[in-house]
Design a protein around this motif. Structure first.
Motif, PDB file in Angstrom:
ATOM      1  N   ASP A   1      -4.935  -8.624  -4.951  1.00  0.00           N
ATOM      2  CA  ASP A   1      -4.797  -7.581  -5.961  1.00  0.00           C
ATOM      3  C   ASP A   1      -3.771  -8.000  -7.011  1.00  0.00           C
ATOM      4  OD1 ASP A   1      -4.884  -5.159  -7.278  1.00  0.00           O
ATOM      5  OD2 ASP A   1      -3.440  -4.211  -5.929  1.00  0.00           O
ATOM      6  N   LEU A   2      -2.655  -8.543  -6.543  1.00  0.00           N
ATOM      7  CA  LEU A   2      -1.576  -8.990  -7.430  1.00  0.00           C
ATOM      8  C   LEU A   2      -2.086 -10.037  -8.414  1.00  0.00           C
ATOM      9  CD1 LEU A   2       1.528  -8.818  -7.857  1.00  0.00           C
ATOM     10  CD2 LEU A   2       1.746 -10.704  -6.271  1.00  0.00           C
TER      11      LEU A   2
ATOM     12  N   VAL B   1      -4.424   0.341  -1.842  1.00  0.00           N
ATOM     13  CA  VAL B   1      -3.799   1.557  -1.310  1.00  0.00           C
ATOM     14  C   VAL B   1      -4.337   1.867   0.085  1.00  0.00           C
ATOM     15  CG1 VAL B   1      -3.618   4.051  -1.620  1.00  0.00           C
ATOM     16  CG2 VAL B   1      -3.294   2.545  -3.554  1.00  0.00           C
TER      17      VAL B   1
ATOM     18  N   ALA C   1       0.253 -18.518  -4.886  1.00  0.00           N
ATOM     19  CA  ALA C   1       0.666 -17.969  -6.184  1.00  0.00           C
ATOM     20  C   ALA C   1       0.910 -19.100  -7.174  1.00  0.00           C
ATOM     21  CB  ALA C   1       1.935 -17.125  -6.025  1.00  0.00           C
TER      22      ALA C   1
ATOM     23  N   ILE D   1      -7.056  -1.919  -6.956  1.00  0.00           N
ATOM     24  CA  ILE D   1      -5.793  -1.235  -6.672  1.00  0.00           C
ATOM     25  C   ILE D   1      -6.017  -0.201  -5.573  1.00  0.00           C
ATOM     26  CG2 ILE D   1      -4.080   0.367  -7.586  1.00  0.00           C
ATOM     27  CD1 ILE D   1      -4.214  -1.055 -10.219  1.00  0.00           C
ATOM     28  N   PHE D   2      -7.149   0.510  -5.676  1.00  0.00           N
ATOM     29  CA  PHE D   2      -7.404   1.544  -4.680  1.00  0.00           C
ATOM     30  C   PHE D   2      -7.613   0.931  -3.290  1.00  0.00           C
ATOM     31  CE2 PHE D   2      -9.842   4.822  -2.447  1.00  0.00           C
ATOM     32  CZ  PHE D   2      -8.952   5.857  -2.610  1.00  0.00           C
TER      33      PHE D   2
ATOM     34  N   PHE E   1       3.723  -2.107  -1.706  1.00  0.00           N
ATOM     35  CA  PHE E   1       2.537  -2.378  -0.902  1.00  0.00           C
ATOM     36  C   PHE E   1       2.784  -3.539   0.064  1.00  0.00           C
ATOM     37  CE2 PHE E   1      -0.772  -0.521  -4.066  1.00  0.00           C
ATOM     38  CZ  PHE E   1      -0.213   0.724  -3.865  1.00  0.00           C
ATOM     39  N   MET E   2       3.405  -4.600  -0.422  1.00  0.00           N
ATOM     40  CA  MET E   2       3.653  -5.743   0.450  1.00  0.00           C
ATOM     41  C   MET E   2       4.970  -5.570   1.210  1.00  0.00           C
ATOM     42  SD  MET E   2       2.408  -8.642  -2.229  1.00  0.00           S
ATOM     43  CE  MET E   2       1.746  -9.985  -1.261  1.00  0.00           C
TER      44      MET E   2
ATOM     45  N   LEU F   1      -0.995  -8.241   3.717  1.00  0.00           N
ATOM     46  CA  LEU F   1      -0.234  -9.032   2.738  1.00  0.00           C
ATOM     47  C   LEU F   1      -1.177  -9.869   1.892  1.00  0.00           C
ATOM     48  CD1 LEU F   1       2.878 -10.340   4.705  1.00  0.00           C
ATOM     49  CD2 LEU F   1       2.809  -8.665   2.876  1.00  0.00           C
TER      50      LEU F   1
ATOM     51  N   VAL G   1      -4.188  -8.522 -11.151  1.00  0.00           N
ATOM     52  CA  VAL G   1      -3.387  -7.878 -12.185  1.00  0.00           C
ATOM     53  C   VAL G   1      -3.052  -8.873 -13.292  1.00  0.00           C
ATOM     54  CG1 VAL G   1      -1.097  -6.911 -12.625  1.00  0.00           C
ATOM     55  CG2 VAL G   1      -2.456  -6.040 -10.745  1.00  0.00           C
TER      56      VAL G   1
ATOM     57  N   PHE H   1       0.563   4.517  -6.192  1.00  0.00           N
ATOM     58  CA  PHE H   1      -0.820   4.417  -6.677  1.00  0.00           C
ATOM     59  C   PHE H   1      -0.969   5.147  -8.008  1.00  0.00           C
ATOM     60  CE2 PHE H   1      -5.131   6.401  -6.780  1.00  0.00           C
ATOM     61  CZ  PHE H   1      -5.812   5.249  -7.127  1.00  0.00           C
TER      62      PHE H   1
ATOM     63  N   TRP I   1       3.763 -15.188   4.138  1.00  0.00           N
ATOM     64  CA  TRP I   1       4.508 -15.112   2.877  1.00  0.00           C
ATOM     65  C   TRP I   1       4.624 -16.498   2.230  1.00  0.00           C
ATOM     66  CZ3 TRP I   1       5.260 -11.837  -0.665  1.00  0.00           C
ATOM     67  CH2 TRP I   1       5.389 -10.479  -0.371  1.00  0.00           C
TER      68      TRP I   1
ATOM     69  N   VAL J   1      -2.707  -0.439   2.531  1.00  0.00           N
ATOM     70  CA  VAL J   1      -1.323  -0.128   2.898  1.00  0.00           C
ATOM     71  C   VAL J   1      -1.286   1.135   3.764  1.00  0.00           C
ATOM     72  CG1 VAL J   1      -0.593   1.232   0.879  1.00  0.00           C
ATOM     73  CG2 VAL J   1       1.036  -0.232   2.010  1.00  0.00           C
TER      74      VAL J   1
ATOM     75  N   HIS K   1      -3.134  -7.624  -0.536  1.00  0.00           N
ATOM     76  CA  HIS K   1      -2.314  -7.188  -1.676  1.00  0.00           C
ATOM     77  C   HIS K   1      -2.104  -8.336  -2.649  1.00  0.00           C
ATOM     78  CE1 HIS K   1      -1.756  -3.494   0.294  1.00  0.00           C
ATOM     79  NE2 HIS K   1      -0.938  -3.936   1.218  1.00  0.00           N
ATOM     80  N   PHE K   2      -1.976  -9.532  -2.107  1.00  0.00           N
ATOM     81  CA  PHE K   2      -1.774 -10.694  -2.964  1.00  0.00           C
ATOM     82  C   PHE K   2      -2.981 -10.903  -3.881  1.00  0.00           C
ATOM     83  CE2 PHE K   2      -2.614 -15.261  -3.552  1.00  0.00           C
ATOM     84  CZ  PHE K   2      -1.598 -15.519  -4.452  1.00  0.00           C
TER      85      PHE K   2
ATOM     86  N   ILE L   1       1.453 -17.386   0.704  1.00  0.00           N
ATOM     87  CA  ILE L   1       1.250 -16.629  -0.533  1.00  0.00           C
ATOM     88  C   ILE L   1       2.023 -17.270  -1.686  1.00  0.00           C
ATOM     89  CG2 ILE L   1       1.858 -14.440  -1.658  1.00  0.00           C
ATOM     90  CD1 ILE L   1       0.906 -13.043   0.907  1.00  0.00           C
TER      91      ILE L   1
ATOM     92  N   ILE M   1       3.605  -3.603  -6.636  1.00  0.00           N
ATOM     93  CA  ILE M   1       2.692  -4.089  -5.588  1.00  0.00           C
ATOM     94  C   ILE M   1       3.483  -4.879  -4.551  1.00  0.00           C
ATOM     95  CG2 ILE M   1       0.800  -5.696  -5.106  1.00  0.00           C
ATOM     96  CD1 ILE M   1      -0.428  -4.863  -7.799  1.00  0.00           C
TER      97      ILE M   1
END
Lengths: 327, 113
Positions: A314-315, A95, A40, A91-92, B67-68, A308, A318, B17, A33, A98, A311-312, A36, B63
């Motif tokens: 992906d974040l 998913v 970020a 995004i998929f 997700f996280m 994690l 976005v 999703f 974290w 996760v 996902h980051f 990240i 997200i």
């Protein structure tokens, strides 16, 4: 050593904080974290620098949905569709990641394996798409002319729609320049390759065809469209032309300001590199899952930690998607 | 944690999703259509840009939280991460955008179009 640590690490596994769990989070997860957070901030630095530059050139910045209009295998203009597809892929894959973490909580090795596999495939499709996007951007779509004062001039037909150089430039270069190669059996210094069109050729074609107009980089703030110059003004601007530009790279950019291309390559490249490293990490963890490493360890927290990171990535996309393609 | 509510977790993941997909579709549709009343009006920037930014933050929230799994972390761990990042990012972006606007005001009059 004893004096420096709050909890004795004797007879405890010292890697991973010796079992101490501040905030109920394990050492590894907490450090992921904090990594990240720092990553970020790096991305924010890039995007904020992009924002600064865009504000600096707010009246002449390229309009993104006129730049990224291609989708593979199909001709024509389809702004946004391809990046939207890339966003969905990412995004998929988030998913499926996760879901892999969730299956890990239930100690379901088979499901973790398959979901992680799907995540890796999603990542590969994304990086592949990005490579294609780069290729298209580098190759360019219409071609333009750069003037001695650094402006990009594009060409439009009578209905104001942009046209390619190949649509109206006629004749030959007029200077007999060709790109020499080793095959010609010549001794030559390596040099820049000679483009298909010369500046003189473009100017004479413009003068010969009264339906062609020139579009400047300047944006009309009332309509948010690029301003199209009159024939006379266009000819005056074109007289300053020094370079025919096809495609975009770090030095020239047919779509407008060069620094737009620089930021595009830098930010999407840095993000793409993150995706790439994410895929590598996912593959390593994938094999560990198959080998039963986490089954023996008794928990799948490692999947959660790489999750994690994934996902980051992906974040970040976005935000890149919003600030590069939408806003 | 996950043992307590087994299937609802998976269900929630798919719900999120769906939500992220809908938000993305709305963004893309608006980006293609660009309705004039949203695109050409606005305070600070166009309404369309505000919509994009807000929808992006919505996506970022889901997200991070789902997700996280930020929603499952201890309150002050969550704050240590989120508040730090959000504060520094707002700070940086504010300063750089103000500077960018200043550069425009200073340099744009020098450009002859």
């Amino acid at each position: 050593m004893e004096a420096n640590i709050a909890v004795s690490s004797e007879k405890k596994p010292t890697w991973g904080g010796g079992g101490v769990r501040p905030f109920g989070a394990s050492y590894g997860k907490m450090m992921m974290w904090f990594f990240i957070v720092s990553d970020a901030l790096t991305f924010s630095g890039f995007l904020a620098a992009y924002g600064l530059t865009r504000f600096k050139f707010i009246d002449s910045w390229p309009i993104a949905d006129e730049v990224f209009t291609h989708i593979p295998f199909i001709h024509g203009e389809f702004p946004m569709y391809y990046v939207a597809f890339m966003t969905f892929i990412l995004i998929f894959s988030s998913v499926t990641m996760v879901l892999a973490v969730d299956a890990g909580h239930k100690m379901n090795k088979k499901k973790v394996t398959w979901y992680l596999f799907a995540t890796i495939i999603g990542g590969l499709i994304f990086v592949g798409s990005q490579a294609w996007e780069w290729k298209t951007f580098i190759k360019g779509s219409y071609g333009a002319v750069k003037t001695t004062d650094g402006k990009i001039l594009q060409f439009v037909n009578e209905s104001g729609k942009q046209i390619a150089l190949s649509d109206f430039v006629v004749g030959d270069r007029g200077d007999d320049k060709v790109t020499q190669t080793r095959k010609n059996g010549l001794w030559f210094e390596s040099g820049e390759s000679v483009g298909q069109y010369s500046v003189a050729q473009v100017i004479s074609s413009y003068n010969a065809n009264p339906s062609i107009q020139i579009r400047s980089e300047k944006i009309d703030l009332d309509t948010k469209q690029k301003i199209i110059l009159s024939r006379e003004k266009g000819a005056a601007e074109l007289a300053k032309a020094k370079l025919v530009v096809e495609g975009a790279n770090l030095e020239v950019n047919e779509y407008g300001n060069t620094i737009f291309a620089d930021f595009f390559f830098f930010i999407t490249g840095f993000h793409g590199f993150h995706v790439f490293s994410g895929i590598v990490i996912n593959i390593i963890i994938f094999f560990n899952v198959i080998l039963g490493t986490y089954e023996r360890r008794g928990h799948y927290e490692m999947v959660e930690k790489v999750g994690l990171y994934w996902h980051f990535v992906d974040l970040v996309w976005v935000f890149v998607f919003t600030f590069f393609y939408l806003v | 944690m996950a043992h307590a509510h087994d299937n609802s977790n998976v269900k929630r993941i798919w719900m999120v999703f769906g939500l992220l997909s809908v938000v993305t579709i709305v963004e893309v549709a608006l980006g293609i259509v660009k309705p004039d009343f949203l695109h050409l009006n606005g305070i600070g920037t166009s309404w369309l840009n505000w919509i994009f930014i807000i929808l992006t933050l919505v996506k970022a929230y889901y997200i991070t939280w789902t997700f996280m799994h930020m929603e499952g972390e201890k309150t002050w761990f969550r704050r240590a991460v989120v508040w730090t990042a959000v504060f520094l990012i707002i700070y940086l972006v504010t300063l750089l955008l103000i500077e960018g606007g200043y550069l425009f005001e200073t340099l744009a009059p020098l450009v002859r179009w």
